[in-house]
Design a protein around this motif. Structure first.
Motif, PDB file in Angstrom:
ATOM      1  N   TYR A  25     -45.132  15.759 -24.765  1.00 48.76           N
ATOM      2  CA  TYR A  25     -45.048  16.655 -25.914  1.00 48.76           C
ATOM      3  C   TYR A  25     -45.450  18.067 -25.494  1.00 48.76           C
ATOM      4  CZ  TYR A  25     -45.059  12.478 -28.921  1.00 48.76           C
ATOM      5  OH  TYR A  25     -44.770  11.300 -29.529  1.00 48.76           O
ATOM      6  N   SER A  26     -44.822  19.063 -26.111  1.00 46.81           N
ATOM      7  CA  SER A  26     -45.250  20.453 -25.921  1.00 46.81           C
ATOM      8  C   SER A  26     -46.607  20.628 -26.610  1.00 46.81           C
ATOM      9  CB  SER A  26     -44.231  21.410 -26.549  1.00 46.81           C
ATOM     10  OG  SER A  26     -44.244  21.265 -27.963  1.00 46.81           O
ATOM     11  N   ASP A  27     -47.299  21.722 -26.314  1.00 45.83           N
ATOM     12  CA  ASP A  27     -48.571  21.999 -26.984  1.00 45.83           C
ATOM     13  C   ASP A  27     -48.368  22.059 -28.492  1.00 45.83           C
ATOM     14  OD1 ASP A  27     -49.677  22.170 -24.466  1.00 45.83           O
ATOM     15  OD2 ASP A  27     -50.077  24.329 -24.555  1.00 45.83           O
ATOM     16  N   ARG A  28     -47.290  22.681 -28.920  1.00 45.93           N
ATOM     17  CA  ARG A  28     -46.988  22.811 -30.349  1.00 45.93           C
ATOM     18  C   ARG A  28     -46.795  21.442 -30.991  1.00 45.93           C
ATOM     19  NH1 ARG A  28     -41.660  23.635 -33.310  1.00 45.93           N
ATOM     20  NH2 ARG A  28     -42.234  24.767 -35.205  1.00 45.93           N
ATOM     21  N   GLU A  29     -46.003  20.601 -30.354  1.00 46.72           N
ATOM     22  CA  GLU A  29     -45.737  19.265 -30.880  1.00 46.72           C
ATOM     23  C   GLU A  29     -47.023  18.443 -30.928  1.00 46.72           C
ATOM     24  OE1 GLU A  29     -43.467  15.916 -32.237  1.00 46.72           O
ATOM     25  OE2 GLU A  29     -42.805  17.982 -31.986  1.00 46.72           O
ATOM     26  N   LEU A  30     -47.789  18.500 -29.873  1.00 49.75           N
ATOM     27  CA  LEU A  30     -49.033  17.738 -29.794  1.00 49.75           C
ATOM     28  C   LEU A  30     -50.005  18.187 -30.888  1.00 49.75           C
ATOM     29  CD1 LEU A  30     -50.561  15.600 -28.160  1.00 49.75           C
ATOM     30  CD2 LEU A  30     -51.336  17.434 -26.660  1.00 49.75           C
ATOM     31  N   LEU A  31     -50.183  19.496 -31.046  1.00 52.66           N
ATOM     32  CA  LEU A  31     -51.082  20.001 -32.073  1.00 52.66           C
ATOM     33  C   LEU A  31     -50.579  19.638 -33.468  1.00 52.66           C
ATOM     34  CD1 LEU A  31     -53.643  21.543 -32.768  1.00 52.66           C
ATOM     35  CD2 LEU A  31     -52.314  23.672 -32.637  1.00 52.66           C
TER      36      LEU A  31
ATOM     37  N   ASP B  46     -57.190  25.208 -22.489  1.00 53.59           N
ATOM     38  CA  ASP B  46     -55.941  24.443 -22.551  1.00 53.59           C
ATOM     39  C   ASP B  46     -55.996  23.456 -23.717  1.00 53.59           C
ATOM     40  OD1 ASP B  46     -53.875  22.565 -22.160  1.00 53.59           O
ATOM     41  OD2 ASP B  46     -53.997  22.728 -19.986  1.00 53.59           O
ATOM     42  N   VAL B  47     -55.139  23.650 -24.708  1.00 55.41           N
ATOM     43  CA  VAL B  47     -55.140  22.790 -25.893  1.00 55.41           C
ATOM     44  C   VAL B  47     -54.950  21.314 -25.524  1.00 55.41           C
ATOM     45  CG1 VAL B  47     -52.684  23.036 -26.480  1.00 55.41           C
ATOM     46  CG2 VAL B  47     -54.349  22.603 -28.273  1.00 55.41           C
TER      47      VAL B  47
ATOM     48  N   TYR C 183     -45.838  21.619 -38.204  1.00 52.81           N
ATOM     49  CA  TYR C 183     -45.400  22.585 -37.179  1.00 52.81           C
ATOM     50  C   TYR C 183     -45.783  24.005 -37.583  1.00 52.81           C
ATOM     51  CZ  TYR C 183     -42.550  18.927 -35.036  1.00 52.81           C
ATOM     52  OH  TYR C 183     -42.125  17.784 -34.412  1.00 52.81           O
ATOM     53  N   ASP C 184     -45.614  24.321 -38.873  1.00 53.37           N
ATOM     54  CA  ASP C 184     -45.960  25.666 -39.353  1.00 53.37           C
ATOM     55  C   ASP C 184     -47.442  25.957 -39.138  1.00 53.37           C
ATOM     56  OD1 ASP C 184     -43.310  25.938 -40.128  1.00 53.37           O
ATOM     57  OD2 ASP C 184     -43.729  25.609 -42.276  1.00 53.37           O
TER      58      ASP C 184
END
Length: 146
Positions: free
Chosen positions: A3-9, A50-51, A87-88
């Motif tokens: 997962y990307s950082d965005r997806e993971l978060l 690193d997130v 996501y937002d």
């Protein structure tokens, strides 16, 4: 595929606070990003800004664990795909935004009871605020020694 950082978060936000509305989800996202951005202590040393390292740190987020207490965990980031709102909020947090009542809180949890003054119980955090079902805790001077 990782997962990307965005997806993971976004997945962690949904799993940890998905039922607590925009404010609750932004509070959790702020606390997570506080761990990413803190310039000292355990989370700085381990996460290094690193997130992914922050989220994957062992024992920190129940949603990142497939097994809890020897039993399968039904509520994980892998079983709960995010919606657009998650996501937002992830984008909002990754862009540097914060929910100011959270302060510099590094910890949160849902005690299902009144919030204790100190958490973790080793004295590294002190109560900051309650937002919906979660209690949030700022680092104490003792945290800097971790």
């Amino acid at each position: 595929m990782a997962y990307s950082d965005r997806e993971l978060l976004a997945r962690v936000i949904k799993c940890e606070a998905g039922g607590e509305g925009d404010t609750g989800m932004k509070a959790v996202a702020t606390s997570i990003m506080n761990r990413v951005r803190i310039p000292y202590g355990e989370y700085h040393r381990i996460g290094q800004g690193d997130v992914r390292k922050v989220l994957y740190q062992e024992g920190q987020y129940d949603c990142m664990r497939g097994v809890i207490g020897g039993a399968p965990n039904p509520q994980t980031i892998w079983s709960n795909p995010p919606d657009q709102i998650h996501y937002d909020i992830a984008d909002w947090a990754l862009a540097g935004n914060r929910l100011y009542p959270i302060g510099y809180s590094l910890w949160y949890f849902n005690p299902y009871a009144p919030c204790p003054y100190n958490f973790p119980y080793n004295g590294t955090g002190s109560f900051q605020i309650t937002i919906l079902n979660h209690c949030f805790y700022n680092p104490t001077e003792l945290y800097a020694q971790t």
